[in-house]
Design an enzyme around this catalytic site. Structure first.
Site, PDB file in Angstrom:
ATOM      1  N   HIS A 106      90.310  38.586  14.919  1.00  0.00           N
ATOM      2  CA  HIS A 106      91.775  38.610  14.866  1.00  0.00           C
ATOM      3  C   HIS A 106      92.200  37.158  14.650  1.00  0.00           C
ATOM      4  O   HIS A 106      91.637  36.251  15.271  1.00  0.00           O
ATOM      5  CB  HIS A 106      92.328  39.178  16.179  1.00  0.00           C
ATOM      6  CG  HIS A 106      93.825  39.189  16.281  1.00  0.00           C
ATOM      7  ND1 HIS A 106      94.651  39.458  15.211  1.00  0.00           N
ATOM      8  CD2 HIS A 106      94.657  38.996  17.341  1.00  0.00           C
ATOM      9  CE1 HIS A 106      95.916  39.418  15.611  1.00  0.00           C
ATOM     10  NE2 HIS A 106      95.937  39.130  16.901  1.00  0.00           N
ATOM     11  N   GLU A 192     100.606  46.889  16.127  1.00  0.00           N
ATOM     12  CA  GLU A 192     100.342  47.327  17.506  1.00  0.00           C
ATOM     13  C   GLU A 192     101.625  47.374  18.343  1.00  0.00           C
ATOM     14  O   GLU A 192     101.771  48.221  19.210  1.00  0.00           O
ATOM     15  CB  GLU A 192      99.236  46.499  18.171  1.00  0.00           C
ATOM     16  CG  GLU A 192      99.534  45.042  18.381  1.00  0.00           C
ATOM     17  CD  GLU A 192      98.277  44.172  18.497  1.00  0.00           C
ATOM     18  OE1 GLU A 192      97.182  44.593  18.088  1.00  0.00           O
ATOM     19  OE2 GLU A 192      98.402  43.030  19.004  1.00  0.00           O
TER      20      GLU A 192
HETATM   21  P1  NDP Z   1      87.821  42.352  25.872  1.00  0.00           P
HETATM   22  O1  NDP Z   1      88.821  41.949  26.901  1.00  0.00           O
HETATM   23  O2  NDP Z   1      87.493  43.803  25.736  1.00  0.00           O
HETATM   24  O3  NDP Z   1      86.450  41.580  26.151  1.00  0.00           O
HETATM   25  C1  NDP Z   1      86.407  40.223  26.387  1.00  0.00           C
HETATM   26  C2  NDP Z   1      84.974  39.784  26.617  1.00  0.00           C
HETATM   27  O4  NDP Z   1      84.970  38.359  26.732  1.00  0.00           O
HETATM   28  C3  NDP Z   1      84.363  40.332  27.897  1.00  0.00           C
HETATM   29  O5  NDP Z   1      83.011  40.621  27.663  1.00  0.00           O
HETATM   30  C4  NDP Z   1      84.477  39.154  28.866  1.00  0.00           C
HETATM   31  O6  NDP Z   1      83.458  39.126  29.831  1.00  0.00           O
HETATM   32  C5  NDP Z   1      84.276  37.992  27.915  1.00  0.00           C
HETATM   33  N1  NDP Z   1      84.830  36.736  28.409  1.00  0.00           N
HETATM   34  C6  NDP Z   1      86.068  36.511  28.881  1.00  0.00           C
HETATM   35  N2  NDP Z   1      86.216  35.221  29.209  1.00  0.00           N
HETATM   36  C7  NDP Z   1      85.018  34.630  28.952  1.00  0.00           C
HETATM   37  C8  NDP Z   1      84.533  33.304  29.109  1.00  0.00           C
HETATM   38  N3  NDP Z   1      85.305  32.336  29.610  1.00  0.00           N
HETATM   39  N4  NDP Z   1      83.256  33.050  28.734  1.00  0.00           N
HETATM   40  C9  NDP Z   1      82.474  34.030  28.243  1.00  0.00           C
HETATM   41  N5  NDP Z   1      82.874  35.300  28.075  1.00  0.00           N
HETATM   42  C10 NDP Z   1      84.141  35.600  28.434  1.00  0.00           C
HETATM   43  O7  NDP Z   1      88.312  41.741  24.478  1.00  0.00           O
HETATM   44  P2  NDP Z   1      88.558  42.510  23.102  1.00  0.00           P
HETATM   45  O8  NDP Z   1      87.254  42.994  22.566  1.00  0.00           O
HETATM   46  O9  NDP Z   1      89.695  43.463  23.252  1.00  0.00           O
HETATM   47  O10 NDP Z   1      89.107  41.317  22.173  1.00  0.00           O
HETATM   48  C11 NDP Z   1      88.236  40.355  21.591  1.00  0.00           C
HETATM   49  C12 NDP Z   1      88.839  39.919  20.251  1.00  0.00           C
HETATM   50  O11 NDP Z   1      88.833  41.041  19.362  1.00  0.00           O
HETATM   51  C13 NDP Z   1      90.291  39.447  20.317  1.00  0.00           C
HETATM   52  O12 NDP Z   1      90.444  38.415  19.385  1.00  0.00           O
HETATM   53  C14 NDP Z   1      91.083  40.670  19.878  1.00  0.00           C
HETATM   54  O13 NDP Z   1      92.354  40.377  19.320  1.00  0.00           O
HETATM   55  C15 NDP Z   1      90.144  41.216  18.807  1.00  0.00           C
HETATM   56  N6  NDP Z   1      90.342  42.615  18.487  1.00  0.00           N
HETATM   57  C16 NDP Z   1      90.360  43.539  19.502  1.00  0.00           C
HETATM   58  C17 NDP Z   1      90.516  44.878  19.213  1.00  0.00           C
HETATM   59  C18 NDP Z   1      90.421  45.901  20.287  1.00  0.00           C
HETATM   60  O14 NDP Z   1      90.618  47.069  19.962  1.00  0.00           O
HETATM   61  N7  NDP Z   1      90.139  45.615  21.537  1.00  0.00           N
HETATM   62  C19 NDP Z   1      90.762  45.345  17.814  1.00  0.00           C
HETATM   63  C20 NDP Z   1      90.586  44.312  16.806  1.00  0.00           C
HETATM   64  C21 NDP Z   1      90.432  42.985  17.155  1.00  0.00           C
HETATM   65  P3  NDP Z   1      83.690  39.360  31.413  1.00  0.00           P
HETATM   66  O15 NDP Z   1      83.234  40.752  31.672  1.00  0.00           O
HETATM   67  O16 NDP Z   1      82.817  38.316  32.017  1.00  0.00           O
HETATM   68  O17 NDP Z   1      85.162  39.147  31.687  1.00  0.00           O
HETATM   69 MG    MG Z   2      94.777  45.840  15.374  1.00  0.00          MG
HETATM   70 MG    MG Z   3      95.422  43.320  17.688  1.00  0.00          MG
END
Ligand code: NDP
Ligand code: MG
Ligand code: MG
Length: 328
Positions: A106, A192
């Site tokens: 994103h 969204e």
């Molecule tokens: P999530 O909240 O589902 O997952 C985040 C992940 O990052 C978790 O595994 C978390 O681990 C880890 N994390 C958080 N902080 C840290 C840190 N400081 N160091 C290491 N790992 C960390 O995120 P999304 O998958 O929703 O989003 C990720 C990206 O994808 C964003 O840019 C979003 O805009 C994009 N996106 C998301 C979509 C979706 O449907 N969800 C669709 C299209 C794009 P922990 O368990 O340790 O917190």
């Molecule tokens: Mg989207």
């Molecule tokens: Mg989005």
């Protein structure tokens, strides 16, 4: 506009590289598993916690973020948008190998200058148009998920790398659009907020509330306004509004034409333009970044309130008694 498919890119470009997937949540798990199944070498970068355990049980050997990044040619950042700039500055930037690329699903942090790209660091985006678990499910089923790709700077090497990544993640079967970080970010946020999440949830709740407050049973209102939504959307997903209109009764079709524009009328359309304007001026992004910095008070309060709406209780009860597992 040209839409790219499998044959328009070269999946071997990403197969020849090591990809660090940073974060193992909704998108992280899907990308890591899809890339692995496409023959790409994947290393997961994480902190200790629930995601670390999930990655282990999926057969990965997660490492710290600095370690994973230092092993990779591509660092795909899949941590939450609101804290990604912090993760980048503390654990990614100084561990990138010479010539390595940073990747995003994103464009938010690049579009709003939270992560500065330049000074020899190339970035690309491979943004799937689906929640993570669907990116995985559609990959397994062979349909794939549409992807938007972009490169900064816009050079051939990064462009081809982005397309290759998107194909390995399942995009080649559904369609890949080349765009910019800015256009992806603005359209994604608008979609969204106004249509897919914000608009749809409020439309369903407003319909449910109207029926229940007029004396109809909540179970009836739930089936009408929530459950049937998926069935209707599935028909449009396969064949557009034309297919929907062929499958519904003349009565429903007539009602669509005369009442639809009364509900989604000029007031809603001008509200949509205001929402888009806040996205384009950066006003929404500023608020969201502040929200992340102040411990997410709005997200916390609203998450609590979701369960208090009566549609959730009646829905949970009805779904728990349905025999088909995928709706339970
Ligand atoms: P999530 O909240 O589902 O997952 C985040 C992940 O990052 C978790 O595994 C978390 O681990 C880890 N994390 C958080 N902080 C840290 C840190 N400081 N160091 C290491 N790992 C960390 O995120 P999304 O998958 O929703 O989003 C990720 C990206 O994808 C964003 O840019 C979003 O805009 C994009 N996106 C998301 C979509 C979706 O449907 N969800 C669709 C299209 C794009 P922990 O368990 O340790 O917190
Ligand atoms: Mg989207
Ligand atoms: Mg989005």
């Amino acid at each position: 506009m040209r839409v790219l498919y499998e044959r328009d890119g070269d999946v071997s470009i990403i197969r020849e590289r090591v990809v660090a997937v940073v974060g193992y949540g909704s998108q992280g798990r899907a990308h890591a598993m899809n890339l692995r199944d496409s023959g790409v070498e994947v290393v997961i970068g994480l902190r200790p916690g629930p995601s670390f355990d999930a990655a282990m049980s999926d057969g990965f050997m997660p490492r710290s973020v600095p370690e994973a990044v230092s092993m990779a040619d591509v660092a795909m950042l899949l941590t939450p948008d609101e804290s990604m700039a912090d993760v980048y500055a503390k654990a990614v930037r100084d561990n990138l190998r010479p010539g390595a690329s940073v990747a995003f699903a994103h464009g938010f942090n690049v579009c709003y200058n939270q992560i500065p790209i330049g000074n020899g660091v190339g970035a690309f985006m491979a943004a799937p148009k689906a929640p993570g678990h669907m990116v995985r499910e559609t990959y397994i089923a062979g349909w794939g998920t549409p992807h938007l790709v972009a490169a900064k700077p816009q050079c051939e090497h990064l462009r081809a790398l982005a397309v290759s990544y998107a194909i390995a993640n399942g995009g080649g079967a559904a369609g890949i659009i080349e765009t910019t970080f800015v256009d992806e970010t603005e359209t994604d946020l608008f979609g969204e907020q106004a249509v897919l999440c914000g608009g749809l949830v409020e439309l369903i709740r407003a319909g449910f509330d109207t029926l229940v407050s007029s004396g109809y049973e909540p179970e009836l209102a739930y089936f009408e306004c929530m459950h049937e939504m998926k069935l209707i959307v599935d028909v449009m997903n396969r064949g557009g509004v034309a297919a929907l209109n062929e499958s519904i009764s003349n009565n429903a079709e007539y009602g669509e034409y005369v009442s639809g524009p009364r509900v989604i009328g000029t007031a809603v359309r001008s509200a949509m333009r205001r929402v888009l304007n806040d996205i384009r001026t950066g006003r929404y992004a500023k608020d969201f970044i502040m929200e992340g910095r102040s411990n997410s008070p709005t997200l916390t309060a609203c998450r609590r309130a979701v369960g208090e709406h009566p549609i959730e209780a009646v829905g949970a009860r009805l779904r728990s008694r349905m025999t088909c597992a995928h709706v339970a």
